[in-house]
Enzyme design. Structure first.
Site, PDB file in Angstrom:
ATOM      1  NE  ARG A  39      -4.081  -1.930   0.515  1.00  0.00           N
ATOM      2  CZ  ARG A  39      -5.124  -1.875   1.339  1.00  0.00           C
ATOM      3  NH1 ARG A  39      -5.254  -0.841   2.153  1.00  0.00           N
ATOM      4  NH2 ARG A  39      -6.012  -2.832   1.374  1.00  0.00           N
TER       5      ARG A  39
ATOM      6  CE  LYS B  56       1.630   8.955   8.365  1.00  0.00           C
ATOM      7  NZ  LYS B  56       2.760   9.365   9.218  1.00  0.00           N
TER       8      LYS B  56
ATOM      9  CG  ASP C  40      -9.002  -3.067   8.366  1.00  0.00           C
ATOM     10  OD1 ASP C  40      -8.276  -3.856   7.726  1.00  0.00           O
ATOM     11  OD2 ASP C  40      -9.972  -3.438   9.047  1.00  0.00           O
TER      12      ASP C  40
ATOM     13  CE  LYS D   2       9.209   4.516  14.146  1.00  0.00           C
ATOM     14  NZ  LYS D   2       7.804   4.723  14.555  1.00  0.00           N
TER      15      LYS D   2
ATOM     16  CG  ASN E 294       2.665  12.525  23.067  1.00  0.00           C
ATOM     17  OD1 ASN E 294       1.854  13.288  23.557  1.00  0.00           O
ATOM     18  ND2 ASN E 294       2.427  11.852  21.957  1.00  0.00           N
TER      19      ASN E 294
ATOM     20  CB  SER F 110      -0.724   9.583  11.093  1.00  0.00           C
ATOM     21  OG  SER F 110       0.138  10.153  12.050  1.00  0.00           O
TER      22      SER F 110
END
Length: 467
Positions: free
Chosen positions: A65, A69, A98, A105, A232, A361
């Site tokens: 895909r 990311k 999904d 990375k 965080n 994101s």
């Protein structure tokens, strides 16, 4: 004999073992498990009159895909093995929830605390140029996000540098996510991973029959929690759990472990922590210099939210938590995981649990490509429709609906409400898929089931494409 810890080998071993349970062919398993590409860049930056040379990496695991990311971390511990392992985790993570991305990375070998903001900006822009000219960053192919040592401001620098290099790209803002809201970011992204951890735990603790054999009672309220890592993710996980009625009794950081059996006020501790980035001088707590003591303290829920490899065969026998929620990537080694399972400790795995960040994101990336914020087009319309429904009820009842009741109806959702709703739905649906697969295939644990679910979804793509 103690284990030799390789993060990437650890991830690969779990994936292969899980994929085989789904009867996926060895050819497809081999095609999925290895990184497609990795770059290492060395680049000079002139700081204070002299040249400093920095080393960075960007790994692309799977391009089934696009875009791929994955975050960019700034830390001295960063190395190629780590970014390859984390990029693989991103592929599996996106498949589980999904989100239509492949995995990637990045990392820069740097201690960000040693540099001021101007220097960090200069270094970040130079790193962005190195990635951009090699096509390892773009809204269509490769989209970074914040990770350890980076933040929204870092992403703003990257986006601005990319836009200056590709001014013709109308979607340039989508080259990174996790940006400030004022610069193309999305509400809810900062706390997304921690909120995802909360949603995952909330759903798990509602699965009465599933958690009963582990001696865990349903619900979050009253549960005692120890957090390792108060950045965080750790802070927001603690905050949302406390708001739901959990008791945060321990916080471990690099310089020690603090304990208060009666429970912390998370906001108060966080304000003090932000001043010094230390837990050493926080008042009215029991302080232990050895931060690893936090992992071994008795509690209902232990949340490792720091670095990988924190629970190994050496300390796993001493873990006393009933449930381990992996908010960090790879906090439990393979040998450590085996011991935890033998002890009857339930582990909610990282490959699922910290997917809240990439989920939101994805929402930000869609917002950047559509060039419109969520809720802008239909919020007022939905609000008017809702008010008409209330007016209809008032007419039928022949009396006004009390204002305190009417005010509870929120008909027009804003961006944050839309994002949180989508995140909650995503995390809870994914966990139910994992639990159902575990039961249907009689798998040994949730980690195996989560990896098997990812393997099934990614393998299906490769199998269709090879027909």
């Amino acid at each position: 004999m103690s284990e030799t810890y390789s993060f990437s080998q650890n991830v690969n071993d779990i994936f292969v073992a899980s994929a085989k349970l789904m009867n996926i062919s060895q050819d497809v398993i081999d095609q999925i498990k290895f990184c497609n590409s990795v770059i290492q860049v060395k680049f000079p930056v002139r700081l204070n009159g002299s040249l400093d040379v920095f080393t960075g990496w960007r790994a692309v695991h799977s391009e089934h895909r696009l875009p791929v990311k994955g975050g960019i971390r700034y830390a001295l511990e960063v190395n190629q093995d780590e970014v390859e392992a984390l990029s693989a985790l991103m592929s599996y993570k996106c498949a589980i929830v999904d989100v239509p991305f492949g995995g990637a990375k990045g990392g820069l070998c740097i201690d960000p605390s040693r540099y001021n903001d101007q220097q960090l900006e200069k270094i970040t822009r130079a790193f962005t140029r190195e990635m951009t000219k090699r096509s390892f960053i773009s809204p269509a192919e490769n989209v970074p996000a914040p990770d350890m040592g980076t933040n929204a401001r870092t992403m703003a620098w990257i986006a601005d540098e990319y836009r200056s290099l590709r001014p013709q790209d109308i979607n340039a803002l989508g080259c990174v996510t996790g940006k400030p809201v004022e610069q193309g970011g999305i509400r809810g992204r900062t706390e997304a991973t921690g909120r995802g951890v909360f949603f995952g735990l909330e759903e798990l603790l509602n699965q009465d029959e599933f958690i009963k054999p582990f001696g865990i009672k349903p619900g979050i309220k009253g549960k005692t929690v120890v957090i390792q890592g108060f950045g965080n993710v750790g802070y927001h996980s603690a905050k949302f759990l406390e708001e739901a009625g959990a008791k945060i009794i321990g916080i471990a950081e690099r310089d020690g472990f603090i304990l208060r059996e009666s429970g912390f006020n998370v906001e108060e501790i966080h304000k003090q922590f932000l001043k010094t980035r230390s837990v050493r001088d926080i008042p009215d707590v029991d302080y232990y210099q050895d931060s690893k003591k936090g992992l071994e303290h008795p509690c209902d829920i232990l949340i490792p939210a720091a670095l990988e490899g924190q629970i190994t065969e050496e300390n796993a026998p001493r873990i006393k938590a009933k449930l381990i929620a992996e908010a960090a990537n790879g906090p439990v080694s393979t040998a450590g995981d085996k011991i935890l399972n033998e002890k009857g400790i339930l582990v909610l795995p990282d490959v699922y649990l910290n997917a809240g960040g990439v989920t939101v994101s994805y929402f930000e990336w869609i917002k950047n490509l559509s060039h419109i914020r969520f809720g802008r087009m239909d919020r007022k319309l939905e609000d008017m429709r809702g008010k008409r429904v209330l007016q209809l009820f008032e007419k039928l009842l022949d009396k006004p609906i009390p204002s305190e009741i009417a005010q509870k109806f929120n008909f027009g959702a804003d961006e944050l409400e839309v994002i949180n709703s989508g995140l909650e739905d995503t995390m809870k649906n994914a966990l139910n898929e994992i639990i159902q697969l575990k039961a249907s295939r009689d798998m040994p644990d949730l980690r195996t089931a989560a990896y098997a679910l990812a393997a099934k979804k990614i393998a299906r793509y490769y199998e269709i494409m090879s027909l």
